[in-house]
Design a protein around this motif. Structure first.
Motif, PDB file in Angstrom:
ATOM      1  N   ARG A   1       0.753  -1.052  -0.040  1.00 17.97           N
ATOM      2  CA  ARG A   1       0.083   0.040   0.057  1.00 17.97           C
ATOM      3  C   ARG A   1       0.842   1.034  -0.172  1.00 17.97           C
ATOM      4  N   PRO A   2       0.327   2.154  -0.295  1.00 17.58           N
ATOM      5  CA  PRO A   2       1.185   3.586  -0.649  1.00 17.58           C
ATOM      6  C   PRO A   2       1.626   4.323   0.810  1.00 17.58           C
ATOM      7  N   GLU A   3       2.358   5.064   0.604  1.00 14.80           N
ATOM      8  CA  GLU A   3       2.569   6.061   1.889  1.00 14.80           C
ATOM      9  C   GLU A   3       1.458   6.788   2.380  1.00 14.80           C
ATOM     10  N   LYS A   4       1.604   7.125   3.515  1.00 10.33           N
ATOM     11  CA  LYS A   4       0.578   8.226   4.056  1.00 10.33           C
ATOM     12  C   LYS A   4       0.472   9.391   3.588  1.00 10.33           C
ATOM     13  N   PRO A   5      -0.856  10.096   3.327  1.00 12.97           N
ATOM     14  CA  PRO A   5      -1.999   9.560   3.641  1.00 12.97           C
ATOM     15  C   PRO A   5      -2.510   8.651   2.832  1.00 12.97           C
ATOM     16  N   ARG A   6      -3.311   7.395   3.193  1.00 13.74           N
ATOM     17  CA  ARG A   6      -3.699   6.618   2.697  1.00 13.74           C
ATOM     18  C   ARG A   6      -5.223   6.290   2.518  1.00 13.74           C
ATOM     19  N   ARG A   7      -5.509   6.092   1.155  1.00 13.20           N
ATOM     20  CA  ARG A   7      -7.081   5.685   1.074  1.00 13.20           C
ATOM     21  C   ARG A   7      -7.547   4.342   1.320  1.00 13.20           C
ATOM     22  N   TYR A   8      -6.581   3.154   1.501  1.00 12.50           N
ATOM     23  CA  TYR A   8      -6.677   2.172   1.636  1.00 12.50           C
ATOM     24  C   TYR A   8      -5.719   1.516   2.558  1.00 12.50           C
ATOM     25  N   GLY A   9      -5.728   0.199   3.182  1.00 12.72           N
ATOM     26  CA  GLY A   9      -4.784  -0.308   3.827  1.00 12.72           C
ATOM     27  C   GLY A   9      -4.583   0.515   5.267  1.00 12.72           C
ATOM     28  N   VAL A  10      -5.713   1.379   5.671  1.00 14.07           N
ATOM     29  CA  VAL A  10      -5.573   2.155   7.058  1.00 14.07           C
ATOM     30  C   VAL A  10      -5.560   1.472   8.001  1.00 14.07           C
TER      31      VAL A  10
END
Length: 285
Positions: free
Chosen positions: A15-24
């Motif tokens: 999942r991407p770096e913060k801020p994230r839309r998923y994998g929170v």
């Protein structure tokens, strides 16, 4: 070359770096145990890249000095962690619509980023719930309605009256609760259309300590999507089940003590191989 395998979101691609839309990963704030600034600072400094949100569960923020809440929010924001309210909005509705609007404004002043709306305890019509969502959004905050899979029998429209706008004859309040996943999904979809940012699913009867209702969760995720739903994982077994079934992109609400184990489960090359930890008897289909 370093002897340690440091986490890299870019390389691991879970999942991407913060801020994230998923994998929170949202963690529980002061509720079952007392928190202080030093403990939160230690958590964020050691595991900050893996923590996305901090929630004041159970209306615990209503018992704390405003200055303390502001300090906690400031510490969270320094580490790019959003701050969410818990169950408390239902107490404001007794004072009228203006009280809720003032509550939203005060939440923003204290540093909250998200207002959670527990639909089960609010006990209001669907149109009133959508107005609350819009009030939160117009106040510059994110709205996160929380739904349970069981509804009061008197709140479930009859088969011929389920379309939005259809007149439903009021019925006396019932003490009986009935499971209705389709009604949960329909109302959640309406909240998302009104601007809600995330739908929180109440863990009762869905993912408690004894079993996970895989059929209900699959239907909710299939209709609402992973990015728009968040589930509470009350223990490591539940977290493991969600990661195994839906991968690292699932949004989970956990206790702060579970953050590192959860991140090891999310990462493809981190931690132990947990593939055989859970038995098939843990799941209900």
């Amino acid at each position: 070359m370093s002897a340690y395998r440091w986490k890299s979101f870019e390389e691991d691609e879970d999942r991407p770096e913060k801020p994230r839309r998923y994998g929170v990963t949202e963690i529980r704030g002061p509720h079952y145990s007392s928190f202080n600034q030093n403990l939160l600072q230690d958590i964020f400094e050691s595991m900050g890249p893996f923590v996305d949100g901090l929630k004041f569960s159970g209306g615990s923020d209503s018992l704390m000095p405003k200055s303390f809440i502001k300090e906690i929010a400031d510490i969270a924001h320094e580490h790019n962690v959003y701050v969410s309210t818990g169950d408390w909005a239902e107490h404001l509705l007794r004072q009228g619509p203006s009280a809720f609007k003032e509550y939203v404004q005060e939440c923003k002043q204290l540093g909250f980023d998200t207002v959670e709306l527990n639909v089960g305890t609010l006990e209001i019509p669907e149109d009133a719930l959508l107005r609350l969502v819009r009030t939160v959004k117009s106040g510059g905050l994110r709205a996160k309605p929380q739904f349970a899979v069981k509804f009061n029998k008197s709140d479930i429209p009859r088969a011929g009256d389920r379309a939005f706008g259809a007149y439903v004859v009021p019925e006396p309040r019932s003490s009986e609760f009935i499971e209705d996943v389709d009604l949960l999904i329909r109302r959640a979809e309406r909240c998302l259309e009104a601007g809600a940012d995330m739908i929180m699913i109440d863990p009762d009867d869905v993912c408690n300590a004894d079993a996970v209702r895989a059929d209900i969760i699959a239907k909710i995720v299939g209709r609402l999507g992973l990015e728009k739903t968040m589930f509470e994982a009350s223990n490591a077994r539940t977290s493991e089940w969600f990661i195994q079934r839906y991968g690292p992109r699932v949004n989970l609400f956990v206790d702060h003590s579970q953050v590192m184990d959860l991140e090891c489960l999310r990462g493809r090359k981190l931690g132990k191989n947990h593939s055989s930890v859970l038995g098939s008897s843990y799941f209900l289909f």
